[in-house]
Enzyme design. Structure first.
Site, mmCIF file in Angstrom:
data_model
loop_
_atom_site.group_PDB
_atom_site.id
_atom_site.type_symbol
_atom_site.label_atom_id
_atom_site.label_comp_id
_atom_site.label_asym_id
_atom_site.label_seq_id
_atom_site.Cartn_x
_atom_site.Cartn_y
_atom_site.Cartn_z
ATOM 1 N N GLU A 122 -13.582 -1.088 7.910
ATOM 2 C CA GLU A 122 -13.584 0.162 7.140
ATOM 3 C C GLU A 122 -14.980 0.329 6.540
ATOM 4 O O GLU A 122 -15.590 -0.652 6.101
ATOM 5 C CB GLU A 122 -12.532 0.126 6.043
ATOM 6 C CG GLU A 122 -12.459 1.391 5.206
ATOM 7 C CD GLU A 122 -11.301 1.380 4.229
ATOM 8 O OE1 GLU A 122 -11.551 1.588 3.020
ATOM 9 O OE2 GLU A 122 -10.153 1.162 4.659
ATOM 10 N N ARG A 161 -11.416 12.994 2.532
ATOM 11 C CA ARG A 161 -12.259 12.093 3.333
ATOM 12 C C ARG A 161 -13.613 11.877 2.674
ATOM 13 O O ARG A 161 -14.204 10.802 2.799
ATOM 14 C CB ARG A 161 -12.453 12.651 4.738
ATOM 15 C CG ARG A 161 -11.179 12.819 5.533
ATOM 16 C CD ARG A 161 -10.517 11.498 5.841
ATOM 17 N NE ARG A 161 -9.261 11.688 6.570
ATOM 18 C CZ ARG A 161 -8.420 10.714 6.883
ATOM 19 N NH1 ARG A 161 -8.698 9.472 6.510
ATOM 20 N NH2 ARG A 161 -7.312 10.968 7.535
ATOM 21 N N ARG A 177 0.730 6.825 -6.720
ATOM 22 C CA ARG A 177 -0.406 7.750 -6.821
ATOM 23 C C ARG A 177 0.047 9.186 -6.571
ATOM 24 O O ARG A 177 -0.383 10.114 -7.265
ATOM 25 C CB ARG A 177 -1.503 7.336 -5.837
ATOM 26 C CG ARG A 177 -2.694 8.271 -5.806
ATOM 27 C CD ARG A 177 -3.875 7.683 -5.045
ATOM 28 N NE ARG A 177 -3.572 7.308 -3.667
ATOM 29 C CZ ARG A 177 -4.479 6.846 -2.794
ATOM 30 N NH1 ARG A 177 -5.744 6.701 -3.179
ATOM 31 N NH2 ARG A 177 -4.133 6.524 -1.572
ATOM 32 N N TYR A 192 0.832 -1.210 0.000
ATOM 33 C CA TYR A 192 0.000 0.000 0.000
ATOM 34 C C TYR A 192 0.864 1.256 0.000
ATOM 35 O O TYR A 192 0.523 2.254 -0.647
ATOM 36 C CB TYR A 192 -0.927 -0.004 1.217
ATOM 37 C CG TYR A 192 -1.823 1.211 1.306
ATOM 38 C CD1 TYR A 192 -2.708 1.534 0.271
ATOM 39 C CD2 TYR A 192 -1.803 2.044 2.427
ATOM 40 C CE1 TYR A 192 -3.538 2.653 0.350
ATOM 41 C CE2 TYR A 192 -2.631 3.160 2.517
ATOM 42 C CZ TYR A 192 -3.491 3.458 1.477
ATOM 43 O OH TYR A 192 -4.311 4.563 1.552
#
Length: 303
Positions: free
Chosen positions: A296, A190, A121, A114
């Site tokens: 999550e 978010r 990214r 990750y």
């Protein structure tokens, strides 16, 4: 449009805690049922159009077999493909889903996969938006969870008008995380606030038991679920310009819940249903971006 939630289901609906299929959640599948069609283009990019929305899908085949340098480059390239594809349509990214194989595994150099994904990214976004200080107002919300397959799959939901990035006052913006979570921070808001067909919607990215930038309640799915729900409530309040009065979990219209351990699915389902009795959350088993996180939640709220 996101269909209204109606009816009552059993305490344990079929498929509870099933393994994740690397696709966007059901609310988008229902919305896209009226799509004008989809067509692949060069480089393995697929675009699906539905009125003011478009979905771009990019796959990095056999990403689980790549070394760290190759994975970083492949992620950066894939995000560049997304950028070019949605730009050609005159659309703006409002929501990303990232499905990362073996997301918590260590790669050469000692970084989790990750973290390497985040570096790729980040590199793409610096080309997209410029210096990191410009990320905040422009980033779309996102989630990144693990898959058992070998491919890395990225979906980008894009609209004909840009959304507005919303941050949670209880949490450090992800793009400002310290190096404790990797050499480059995860780049996402978010949530994204949008207006679609006259409705004010909040697209909520992957939300977990994190306050500031620290994970809380390691090993405790009950406490992690409660903390995650508290984050969702505060995020909805922030989207209503900070007005806590009248802002609550009742405004959630759809939820997908990821549980690291399939055996926690029934427990977490009960906790979420107790907090959001009008909803039937879609609960799937998947690895989460940090090894200590067990739950999550993502979804959509009506503002």
């Amino acid at each position: 449009m996101i269909p209204a939630v109606t009816g009552v289901v059993s305490a344990h609906p079929p498929g509870l805690g099933r393994p994740l299929t690397p696709e966007p959640p059901p609310w988008y599948n229902r919305l896209a049922a009226t799509a004008a069609g989809s067509a692949p283009s060069n480089g393995g990019v697929t675009l699906t159009r539905s009125g003011p929305l478009a979905m771009c899908r990019v796959c990095v085949p056999h990403a689980a077999e790549l070394d760290a340098a190759s994975l970083k480059e492949s992620v950066s390239t894939a995000y560049g493909q997304v950028r070019r594809s949605v730009s050609r349509l005159g659309r703006h990214p409002i929501r990303f889903w990232n499905f990362v194989p073996a997301i918590n595994d260590l790669m050469d150099g000692g970084l989790e996969r990750y973290m390497v994904f985040n570096a790729g990214r980040f590199e793409a976004y610096t080309q997209w938006y410029g210096l990191p200080g410009a990320f905040g107002p422009t980033l779309a919300t996102a989630s990144a969870v693990g898959t058992t397959g070998a491919d890395l799959v990225i979906y980008c939901l894009a609209a004909d008008a840009p959304g507005e990035a919303i941050e949670n006052p209880r949490q450090t913006p992800a793009w400002r995380y310290s190096s404790a979570y990797g050499p480059r921070p995860p780049c996402f808001a978010r949530a994204t606030r949008i207006v679609l067909d006259g409705r004010r919607l909040l697209l909520v990215g992957g939300t977990a038991s994190i306050v500031g930038e620290a994970s809380l309640h390691a090993g405790d799915p009950v406490a992690q679920t409660a903390e995650t729900l508290a984050n969702l409530a505060r995020l909805i309040a922030a989207a209503r310009d900070g007005a806590d009065r009248g802002a609550s979990l009742d405004q959630l219209a759809d939820l997908r819940v990821y549980v690291r351990r399939a055996e926690d699915a029934a427990l977490v389902f009960g906790l979420v249903r107790a907090a959001c009795p009008a909803l039937t959350p879609d609960i799937v088993a998947a690895s989460i971006c940090r090894p200590e996180l067990l739950v999550e939640i993502e979804g959509v709220a009506e503002l």
